[in-house]
Design an enzyme around this catalytic site. Structure first.
Site, mmCIF file in Angstrom:
data_model
loop_
_atom_site.group_PDB
_atom_site.id
_atom_site.type_symbol
_atom_site.label_atom_id
_atom_site.label_comp_id
_atom_site.label_asym_id
_atom_site.label_seq_id
_atom_site.Cartn_x
_atom_site.Cartn_y
_atom_site.Cartn_z
ATOM 1 N N PHE A 9 0.622 -1.043 0.066
ATOM 2 C CA PHE A 9 0.102 -0.149 -0.468
ATOM 3 C C PHE A 9 0.328 1.277 -0.127
ATOM 4 C CE2 PHE A 9 -3.261 2.932 2.521
ATOM 5 C CZ PHE A 9 -4.016 3.015 1.360
ATOM 6 N N GLN A 12 5.567 5.531 4.700
ATOM 7 C CA GLN A 12 4.679 7.046 5.393
ATOM 8 C C GLN A 12 6.710 7.214 5.884
ATOM 9 O OE1 GLN A 12 1.533 7.524 7.087
ATOM 10 N NE2 GLN A 12 1.768 9.484 7.997
ATOM 11 N N ASN A 51 -2.017 13.498 6.258
ATOM 12 C CA ASN A 51 -2.818 14.577 6.624
ATOM 13 C C ASN A 51 -3.870 13.178 7.600
ATOM 14 O OD1 ASN A 51 -5.414 13.307 5.692
ATOM 15 N ND2 ASN A 51 -4.861 14.553 3.571
ATOM 16 N N PHE A 62 3.730 10.243 1.998
ATOM 17 C CA PHE A 62 3.240 9.330 1.865
ATOM 18 C C PHE A 62 4.111 8.987 0.414
ATOM 19 C CE2 PHE A 62 -0.736 9.676 1.795
ATOM 20 C CZ PHE A 62 -1.037 9.051 0.456
ATOM 21 N N HIS A 75 -5.783 13.016 -0.153
ATOM 22 C CA HIS A 75 -5.077 13.701 -0.234
ATOM 23 C C HIS A 75 -4.438 13.866 -1.333
ATOM 24 C CE1 HIS A 75 -4.485 10.687 3.915
ATOM 25 N NE2 HIS A 75 -5.110 9.923 3.568
#
Length: 127
Positions: A9, A12, A51, A62, A75
């Site tokens: 995924f 970050q 955020n 990210f 985002h």
């Protein structure tokens, strides 16, 4: 340092205050408003603001490891990895500890910034 990895995924980073995902004041102080949602999360390597809701962007960001259309409109994506995606994928496969924190410290450095011409070309390929 990279403070969170969600395999398949995102990775970050960007919390220069605390390094653990709990900080992340922007260089402008506090947070800043969403700019636009024109770049979509259509591929691995999209760089986007992390955020806590609308207009709460700070220093955290990210990088997607796969297409993530569920992030579109939530985002603000502002770039794309144009070199070193193999490194991003390796980070995405790193050993993790509690709360998806990398077991070993990972720091992104000497990543640079490409000029407008390369950014525009990369963006055209992504959108």
């Amino acid at each position: 340092p990279v403070h969170r990895v969600v395999p398949g995924f995102i990775i970050q980073s960007g919390d220069f205050e605390r390094g653990n995902g709990l900080g992340g004041e922007s260089i402008y102080g506090g947070t800043f408003r969403d700019e636009n949602f024109s770049i979509k999360h259509t591929a691995p390597g999209i760089v986007s603001c992390a955020n806590r809701g609308p207009h709460t962007n700070g220093s955290q960001f990210f990088i997607t490891l796969a297409p993530a259309p569920n992030l579109d409109g939530i985002h603000v994506a502002f770039g794309k990895v144009v070199a070193g995606m193999d490194v991003v994928q390796r980070i995405g496969q790193t050993e993790l500890g509690l709360r998806k924190v990398p077991a070993k410290k990972i720091t992104i450095s000497a990543c640079g910034q490409v000029g407008p011409t390369r950014v525009e070309a990369a963006t055209r390929r992504v959108v």
